[in-house]
Write a protein that holds these residues in place. Sequence first.
Motif, PDB file in Angstrom:
ATOM      1  N   SER A  43      35.847  -6.418  65.879  1.00  0.00           N
ATOM      2  CA  SER A  43      37.046  -6.181  65.172  1.00  0.00           C
ATOM      3  C   SER A  43      37.894  -7.446  65.092  1.00  0.00           C
ATOM      4  O   SER A  43      38.578  -7.528  64.105  1.00  0.00           O
ATOM      5  N   PHE A  44      38.202  -8.200  66.183  1.00  0.00           N
ATOM      6  CA  PHE A  44      38.851  -9.182  66.188  1.00  0.00           C
ATOM      7  C   PHE A  44      38.512 -10.240  65.306  1.00  0.00           C
ATOM      8  O   PHE A  44      39.113 -11.167  64.738  1.00  0.00           O
ATOM      9  N   VAL A 110      43.586  -9.755  75.649  1.00  0.00           N
ATOM     10  CA  VAL A 110      44.027  -9.335  77.034  1.00  0.00           C
ATOM     11  C   VAL A 110      43.847  -7.759  76.903  1.00  0.00           C
ATOM     12  O   VAL A 110      44.393  -7.211  76.071  1.00  0.00           O
ATOM     13  N   HIS A 111      43.035  -7.413  77.830  1.00  0.00           N
ATOM     14  CA  HIS A 111      42.706  -5.828  77.839  1.00  0.00           C
ATOM     15  C   HIS A 111      43.807  -5.302  78.843  1.00  0.00           C
ATOM     16  O   HIS A 111      44.330  -5.755  79.846  1.00  0.00           O
ATOM     17  N   VAL A 144      45.062  -6.444  73.345  1.00  0.00           N
ATOM     18  CA  VAL A 144      44.468  -5.516  72.613  1.00  0.00           C
ATOM     19  C   VAL A 144      44.958  -4.241  72.155  1.00  0.00           C
ATOM     20  O   VAL A 144      45.384  -3.469  73.180  1.00  0.00           O
ATOM     21  N   ARG A 145      45.177  -4.127  71.184  1.00  0.00           N
ATOM     22  CA  ARG A 145      45.724  -2.806  70.622  1.00  0.00           C
ATOM     23  C   ARG A 145      45.254  -2.403  69.115  1.00  0.00           C
ATOM     24  O   ARG A 145      44.776  -3.337  68.602  1.00  0.00           O
ATOM     25  N   GLY A 195      51.088  -3.121  66.785  1.00  0.00           N
ATOM     26  CA  GLY A 195      50.320  -1.667  66.953  1.00  0.00           C
ATOM     27  C   GLY A 195      50.811  -1.001  68.216  1.00  0.00           C
ATOM     28  O   GLY A 195      51.555  -1.701  69.038  1.00  0.00           O
ATOM     29  N   GLN A 196      50.387   0.259  68.402  1.00  0.00           N
ATOM     30  CA  GLN A 196      50.950   0.865  69.309  1.00  0.00           C
ATOM     31  C   GLN A 196      49.777   1.399  70.367  1.00  0.00           C
ATOM     32  O   GLN A 196      50.015   1.523  71.724  1.00  0.00           O
ATOM     33  N   ASN A 197      48.597   1.315  70.069  1.00  0.00           N
ATOM     34  CA  ASN A 197      47.627   2.209  70.676  1.00  0.00           C
ATOM     35  C   ASN A 197      46.178   1.393  71.001  1.00  0.00           C
ATOM     36  O   ASN A 197      46.294   0.375  70.282  1.00  0.00           O
ATOM     37  N   PRO A 198      45.766   1.102  72.193  1.00  0.00           N
ATOM     38  CA  PRO A 198      44.579   0.536  72.486  1.00  0.00           C
ATOM     39  C   PRO A 198      43.572   0.647  71.490  1.00  0.00           C
ATOM     40  O   PRO A 198      43.410   1.638  70.746  1.00  0.00           O
ATOM     41  N   ILE A 199      42.958  -0.526  71.078  1.00  0.00           N
ATOM     42  CA  ILE A 199      41.963  -0.770  70.012  1.00  0.00           C
ATOM     43  C   ILE A 199      40.602   0.272  70.669  1.00  0.00           C
ATOM     44  O   ILE A 199      40.246   0.056  71.851  1.00  0.00           O
ATOM     45  N   ALA A 200      39.993   1.412  69.764  1.00  0.00           N
ATOM     46  CA  ALA A 200      38.883   2.145  70.301  1.00  0.00           C
ATOM     47  C   ALA A 200      37.701   1.177  70.548  1.00  0.00           C
ATOM     48  O   ALA A 200      37.154   0.323  69.718  1.00  0.00           O
TER      49      ALA A 200
END
Length: 201
Positions: A43-44, A110-111, A144-145, A195-200
């Motif tokens: 994704s990144f 950064v996770h 990571v979001r 963004g608000q939520n972690p990337i799936a």
Amino acid sequence: MELAIILMMILIVVAIGAVKLNEPSLTFPFKKKTNLFTPVERSFVTLIDEAVGNQFRIMCRVKLSDVVATRESVNKKTSKSAFSRTSGRQLDFVLCSREDMSPVIAIDLVHANQNGKDGYKRQRDWFVSGALDAARIPHVRIKVRSGYTAQDIRQCIDAKLASVRIASSNTPLISGTAGQVKDPNVATRPTKPLGQNPIAA
């Protein structure tokens, strides 16, 4: 007796043949991976490519020792120790100049997860930061979001490059891999929430 010797020789020949036939699989027990990257990395790299792909070449999973080198004035013992410490570190992405492939900026993901493999870069590695600072290679750490856009990534990279150019023109570098005077205005991550939520994964 002769029959027993003949049978023994046949068994030995068969055993040697079986070992020879199986040798490649024993020596190279590998198979092709289905993908070079994790879903998050894919994704990144897609976002980075969309954001700056026409300006930089994107290198993934680069050893720190591939982008920094010890100075000529450093003695052999210090140089060997420094190289040993860099060889075990890895950067998620390095953007390189399209003209000469020189490293321009390093990016680490950064996770949020502190446990397990996904959390291995949650805490800042000060040796990596110090080595990149000493080599004057900007280092961006991006959480990571979900919700990132190519424009967000572009702004983050541009802001880091601009602030480092300003700092490097005004801030002296003390000899060694540590001791660079920090400019409080130098951004170390995106300057706004992305963004608000972690990337799936």
